[in-house]
Design a protein around this motif. Structure first.
Motif, PDB file in Angstrom:
ATOM      1  N   ASN A   1       0.829  -1.210   0.000  1.00  0.00           N
ATOM      2  CA  ASN A   1       0.000   0.000   0.000  1.00  0.00           C
ATOM      3  C   ASN A   1       0.863   1.260   0.000  1.00  0.00           C
ATOM      4  OD1 ASN A   1      -2.334  -1.513   0.034  1.00  0.00           O
ATOM      5  ND2 ASN A   1      -2.672  -1.301   2.230  1.00  0.00           N
ATOM      6  N   ALA A   2       1.931   1.248   0.800  1.00  0.00           N
ATOM      7  CA  ALA A   2       2.834   2.403   0.865  1.00  0.00           C
ATOM      8  C   ALA A   2       3.533   2.605  -0.476  1.00  0.00           C
ATOM      9  CB  ALA A   2       3.853   2.217   1.985  1.00  0.00           C
ATOM     10  N   MET A   3       3.935   1.503  -1.124  1.00  0.00           N
ATOM     11  CA  MET A   3       4.575   1.613  -2.441  1.00  0.00           C
ATOM     12  C   MET A   3       3.611   2.198  -3.465  1.00  0.00           C
ATOM     13  SD  MET A   3       7.082  -1.696  -2.865  1.00  0.00           S
ATOM     14  CE  MET A   3       6.116  -2.961  -2.076  1.00  0.00           C
ATOM     15  N   TYR A   4       2.358   1.783  -3.408  1.00  0.00           N
ATOM     16  CA  TYR A   4       1.345   2.319  -4.331  1.00  0.00           C
ATOM     17  C   TYR A   4       1.141   3.821  -4.097  1.00  0.00           C
ATOM     18  CZ  TYR A   4      -3.122   3.190  -6.564  1.00  0.00           C
ATOM     19  OH  TYR A   4      -4.123   3.732  -7.343  1.00  0.00           O
ATOM     20  N   LYS A   5       1.053   4.215  -2.827  1.00  0.00           N
ATOM     21  CA  LYS A   5       0.825   5.624  -2.496  1.00  0.00           C
ATOM     22  C   LYS A   5       1.981   6.517  -2.942  1.00  0.00           C
ATOM     23  CE  LYS A   5      -2.247   4.991   1.464  1.00  0.00           C
ATOM     24  NZ  LYS A   5      -2.397   5.179   2.923  1.00  0.00           N
ATOM     25  N   LEU A   6       3.210   5.990  -2.859  1.00  0.00           N
ATOM     26  CA  LEU A   6       4.373   6.781  -3.237  1.00  0.00           C
ATOM     27  C   LEU A   6       4.779   6.578  -4.700  1.00  0.00           C
ATOM     28  CD1 LEU A   6       6.608   6.504  -0.036  1.00  0.00           C
ATOM     29  CD2 LEU A   6       4.931   8.249  -0.647  1.00  0.00           C
ATOM     30  N   GLY A   7       4.099   5.665  -5.390  1.00  0.00           N
ATOM     31  CA  GLY A   7       4.329   5.468  -6.816  1.00  0.00           C
ATOM     32  C   GLY A   7       5.619   4.753  -7.167  1.00  0.00           C
ATOM     33  N   VAL A   8       6.002   3.775  -6.366  1.00  0.00           N
ATOM     34  CA  VAL A   8       7.215   3.002  -6.627  1.00  0.00           C
ATOM     35  C   VAL A   8       6.875   1.519  -6.664  1.00  0.00           C
ATOM     36  CG1 VAL A   8       8.768   4.728  -5.639  1.00  0.00           C
ATOM     37  CG2 VAL A   8       7.834   2.952  -4.179  1.00  0.00           C
ATOM     38  N   HIS A   9       7.846   0.691  -7.139  1.00  0.00           N
ATOM     39  CA  HIS A   9       7.576  -0.733  -7.297  1.00  0.00           C
ATOM     40  C   HIS A   9       8.490  -1.638  -6.476  1.00  0.00           C
ATOM     41  CE1 HIS A   9       4.769   0.185 -10.497  1.00  0.00           C
ATOM     42  NE2 HIS A   9       5.683   0.980 -11.028  1.00  0.00           N
TER      43      HIS A   9
ATOM     44  N   GLU B   1      12.187   7.079  -1.787  1.00  0.00           N
ATOM     45  CA  GLU B   1      11.135   8.072  -2.055  1.00  0.00           C
ATOM     46  C   GLU B   1      10.612   8.681  -0.751  1.00  0.00           C
ATOM     47  OE1 GLU B   1       8.805  10.471  -4.440  1.00  0.00           O
ATOM     48  OE2 GLU B   1      10.376   9.096  -5.062  1.00  0.00           O
ATOM     49  N   ALA B   2      10.504   7.867   0.294  1.00  0.00           N
ATOM     50  CA  ALA B   2      10.051   8.381   1.591  1.00  0.00           C
ATOM     51  C   ALA B   2      11.060   9.376   2.163  1.00  0.00           C
ATOM     52  CB  ALA B   2       9.822   7.230   2.569  1.00  0.00           C
ATOM     53  N   ILE B   3      12.346   9.118   1.957  1.00  0.00           N
ATOM     54  CA  ILE B   3      13.373  10.063   2.402  1.00  0.00           C
ATOM     55  C   ILE B   3      13.295  11.334   1.569  1.00  0.00           C
ATOM     56  CG2 ILE B   3      15.863  10.480   2.522  1.00  0.00           C
ATOM     57  CD1 ILE B   3      16.182   7.499   3.210  1.00  0.00           C
ATOM     58  N   LYS B   4      13.123  11.159   0.263  1.00  0.00           N
ATOM     59  CA  LYS B   4      13.067  12.311  -0.639  1.00  0.00           C
ATOM     60  C   LYS B   4      11.895  13.227  -0.307  1.00  0.00           C
ATOM     61  CE  LYS B   4      14.015  10.893  -4.757  1.00  0.00           C
ATOM     62  NZ  LYS B   4      13.865  10.393  -6.131  1.00  0.00           N
ATOM     63  N   ARG B   5      10.758  12.631   0.053  1.00  0.00           N
ATOM     64  CA  ARG B   5       9.571  13.414   0.410  1.00  0.00           C
ATOM     65  C   ARG B   5       9.573  13.855   1.869  1.00  0.00           C
ATOM     66  NH1 ARG B   5       4.338  10.786  -2.620  1.00  0.00           N
ATOM     67  NH2 ARG B   5       5.311  10.507  -4.670  1.00  0.00           N
ATOM     68  N   ARG B   6      10.618  13.527   2.585  1.00  0.00           N
ATOM     69  CA  ARG B   6      10.793  13.875   4.003  1.00  0.00           C
ATOM     70  C   ARG B   6       9.716  13.268   4.899  1.00  0.00           C
ATOM     71  NH1 ARG B   6      12.760  19.959   2.971  1.00  0.00           N
ATOM     72  NH2 ARG B   6      14.833  19.406   2.254  1.00  0.00           N
ATOM     73  N   ILE B   7       9.248  12.085   4.507  1.00  0.00           N
ATOM     74  CA  ILE B   7       8.316  11.333   5.346  1.00  0.00           C
ATOM     75  C   ILE B   7       9.108  10.634   6.447  1.00  0.00           C
ATOM     76  CG2 ILE B   7       6.642   9.433   5.384  1.00  0.00           C
ATOM     77  CD1 ILE B   7       5.980  10.181   2.460  1.00  0.00           C
TER      78      ILE B   7
END
Length: 127
Positions: A55-63, A71-77
């Motif tokens: 679900n987290a991968m889908y929300k952030l658009g990665v596979h 991506e979570a680091i890049k978005r500062r999550i």
């Protein structure tokens, strides 16, 4: 609602697109834990961990999971807690405190062994 979750050496921010369990799973993945280890830590089934990560991968658009952490680091999550240590090191280098620096040299014995081995190799080629 912008609260923080701290897991190990990682800090995660709620209210930035991921649910609480998804964020906990992403933080544990960032630490290098497997789905079974995360499941044991959180007290849920390994299949649930896989689903939360999916679900987290889908929300952030990665596979992939590595891309998920990136991506979570890049978005500062999520952010590593070592940033505080890096800032401390930067402050010390800005102060230029000579007392904390040490010169490191290779032991003399190791250098001598290296020279001997190079000479032996040199003679082997000359013969």
């Amino acid at each position: 609602m912008d609260s923080t979750i701290i897991t190990g050496n990682w800090k995660g921010h709620l209210g930035m697109g991921l649910a609480t369990r998804e964020l906990q799973c992403v933080l544990s993945t960032a630490q290098g834990m497997t789905a079974k280890e995360i499941a044991k830590l959180l007290g849920i089934a390994p299949g649930t961990v896989v689903k939360r990560l999916s679900n987290a991968m889908y929300k952030l658009g990665v596979h992939r999971q590595t891309a998920l952490v990136s991506e979570a680091i890049k978005r500062r999550i999520i952010s590593p807690m070592c940033i505080v240590l890096a800032a401390l090191i930067a402050i010390h280098s800005a102060i230029d405190d000579q007392s904390i620096r040490r010169d490191r040299r290779a032991p003399e014995r190791r250098t001598a062994e290296l020279r001997i081995s190079r000479r032996v190799e040199g003679y082997a080629y000359a013969i």
